[in-house]
Design a protein around this motif. Structure first.
Motif, PDB file in Angstrom:
ATOM      1  N   ILE A 269       0.805  -1.215   0.000  1.00 40.44           N
ATOM      2  CA  ILE A 269       0.000   0.000   0.000  1.00 40.44           C
ATOM      3  C   ILE A 269       0.840   1.267   0.000  1.00 40.44           C
ATOM      4  N   VAL A 270       0.226   2.326  -0.512  1.00 40.26           N
ATOM      5  CA  VAL A 270       0.733   3.687  -0.409  1.00 40.26           C
ATOM      6  C   VAL A 270      -0.465   4.568  -0.049  1.00 40.26           C
ATOM      7  N   SER A 271      -0.189   5.799   0.301  1.00 48.84           N
ATOM      8  CA  SER A 271      -1.264   6.748   0.604  1.00 48.84           C
ATOM      9  C   SER A 271      -2.152   6.926  -0.621  1.00 48.84           C
ATOM     10  N   ALA A 272      -3.424   7.187  -0.409  1.00 46.62           N
ATOM     11  CA  ALA A 272      -4.341   7.452  -1.520  1.00 46.62           C
ATOM     12  C   ALA A 272      -3.880   8.691  -2.292  1.00 46.62           C
ATOM     13  N   ARG A 273      -3.062   9.539  -1.675  1.00 47.60           N
ATOM     14  CA  ARG A 273      -2.543  10.757  -2.327  1.00 47.60           C
ATOM     15  C   ARG A 273      -1.253  10.517  -3.110  1.00 47.60           C
ATOM     16  N   ASN A 274      -0.693   9.330  -3.022  1.00 47.74           N
ATOM     17  CA  ASN A 274       0.544   9.002  -3.730  1.00 47.74           C
ATOM     18  C   ASN A 274       0.198   8.630  -5.174  1.00 47.74           C
ATOM     19  N   PRO A 275       0.932   9.166  -6.176  1.00 47.46           N
ATOM     20  CA  PRO A 275       0.620   8.864  -7.576  1.00 47.46           C
ATOM     21  C   PRO A 275       1.008   7.456  -8.038  1.00 47.46           C
ATOM     22  N   VAL A 276       1.810   6.741  -7.277  1.00 44.45           N
ATOM     23  CA  VAL A 276       2.262   5.399  -7.672  1.00 44.45           C
ATOM     24  C   VAL A 276       1.076   4.442  -7.705  1.00 44.45           C
ATOM     25  N   THR A 277       0.974   3.661  -8.795  1.00 44.71           N
ATOM     26  CA  THR A 277      -0.092   2.660  -8.910  1.00 44.71           C
ATOM     27  C   THR A 277       0.457   1.247  -9.075  1.00 44.71           C
ATOM     28  N   ALA A 278       1.714   1.135  -9.508  1.00 44.58           N
ATOM     29  CA  ALA A 278       2.308  -0.183  -9.729  1.00 44.58           C
ATOM     30  C   ALA A 278       3.826  -0.095  -9.589  1.00 44.58           C
ATOM     31  N   LEU A 279       4.410  -1.163  -9.095  1.00 43.58           N
ATOM     32  CA  LEU A 279       5.860  -1.301  -8.998  1.00 43.58           C
ATOM     33  C   LEU A 279       6.227  -2.742  -9.310  1.00 43.58           C
ATOM     34  N   ARG A 280       7.444  -2.948  -9.797  1.00 35.54           N
ATOM     35  CA  ARG A 280       7.953  -4.297  -9.945  1.00 35.54           C
ATOM     36  C   ARG A 280       8.396  -4.797  -8.570  1.00 35.54           C
ATOM     37  N   ALA A 281       8.351  -6.091  -8.378  1.00 42.74           N
ATOM     38  CA  ALA A 281       8.746  -6.680  -7.090  1.00 42.74           C
ATOM     39  C   ALA A 281      10.156  -6.253  -6.712  1.00 42.74           C
ATOM     40  N   GLU A 282      11.053  -6.165  -7.682  1.00 43.23           N
ATOM     41  CA  GLU A 282      12.435  -5.766  -7.376  1.00 43.23           C
ATOM     42  C   GLU A 282      12.508  -4.314  -6.893  1.00 43.23           C
ATOM     43  N   GLN A 283      11.605  -3.446  -7.375  1.00 42.41           N
ATOM     44  CA  GLN A 283      11.567  -2.064  -6.900  1.00 42.41           C
ATOM     45  C   GLN A 283      11.062  -1.998  -5.458  1.00 42.41           C
ATOM     46  N   VAL A 284      10.038  -2.794  -5.164  1.00 42.17           N
ATOM     47  CA  VAL A 284       9.517  -2.861  -3.796  1.00 42.17           C
ATOM     48  C   VAL A 284      10.606  -3.391  -2.871  1.00 42.17           C
ATOM     49  N   ALA A 285      11.265  -4.461  -3.270  1.00 43.96           N
ATOM     50  CA  ALA A 285      12.331  -5.042  -2.451  1.00 43.96           C
ATOM     51  C   ALA A 285      13.443  -4.022  -2.206  1.00 43.96           C
ATOM     52  N   ALA A 286      13.828  -3.277  -3.219  1.00 52.51           N
ATOM     53  CA  ALA A 286      14.896  -2.281  -3.066  1.00 52.51           C
ATOM     54  C   ALA A 286      14.530  -1.222  -2.028  1.00 52.51           C
TER      55      ALA A 286
END
Length: 144
Positions: A30-47
Motif C-alpha cells: 500500500i501507499v497513501s491514496a494521495r501518492n501517484p504510484v499505482t504499480a511497482l515491480r517486485a524488485e523495486q519494492v524489495a529495493a
C-alpha cells in the motif's frame, strides 16, 4: 541410517514450512491514496524495503514500514517480494546495521497502525493484511 535421519529432517522441515505458508495471510502493498504510484515491480519494492533506495521510480521520497519480526505476514511478504526467509532477513539487517550502511524499516504493531501511518504520509509504503485495506490507502500492483 544417517541418510534416513537426514531425509526425515528434510521432510519435517518441509512440513513446517508448508504449515507456515498456509497460516500466512494475504497481503497487499500500500501507499497513501494521495501518492501517484499505482504499480511497482517486485524488485523495486524489495529495493525500498531493503534500503537499497529511498525513492519511488518517479523520484519521490519512499519510506518503508514493517510489521513486527516474527509476523507471518511479514515473513510471507519478504519471501514473495525479496525471495528471503526470516533467517536471511535477520542476517541481512545485522550486516547492514553493523556496517553502518542502513537501518531496517520502522516496525508498527499491526496492519491497522501501518495503514493509518501510510494514509497520513504520501512518502510511505508498506504491506498490510488485505482485510485491513480501506479508502485511506491504495493497494498498488506488484508485478514480477
Amino acid at each position: 541410517m544417517q541418510k534416513l535421519i537426514s531425509t526425515l529432517r528434510l521432510l519435517l522441515l518441509a512440513g513446517v514450512l508448508l504449515s507456515g505458508a498456509a497460516a500466512a495471510s494475504d497481503f497487499v502493498v500500500i501507499v497513501s491514496a494521495r501518492n501517484p504510484v499505482t504499480a511497482l515491480r517486485a524488485e523495486q519494492v524489495a529495493a525500498i524495503f531493503l534500503s537499497q533506495t529511498g525513492r519511488f521510480p518517479g523520484g519521490e521520497e519512499a519510506t518503508a514500514l514493517d510489521l513486527p519480526f516474527g509476523s507471518p505476514l511479514r515473513d510471507d511478504f519478504y519471501y514473495k517480494v525479496a525471495a528471503r526467509t526470516p533467517a536471511l532477513m535477520k542476517a541481512y539487517w545485522t550486516k547492514m546495521v553493523f556496517t553502518g550502511r542502513a537501518q531496517p524499516p520502522r516496525e508498527l504493531p499491526n496492519s491497522a497502525a501501518v495503514r493509518k501511518m501510510v494514509a497520513d504520509n504520501p512518502a510511505m509504503i508498506a504491506y498490510i493484511d488485505r482485510s485491513a485495506l480501506d479508502a485511506s490507502v491504495k493497494a498498488i500492483q506488484v508485478t514480477p
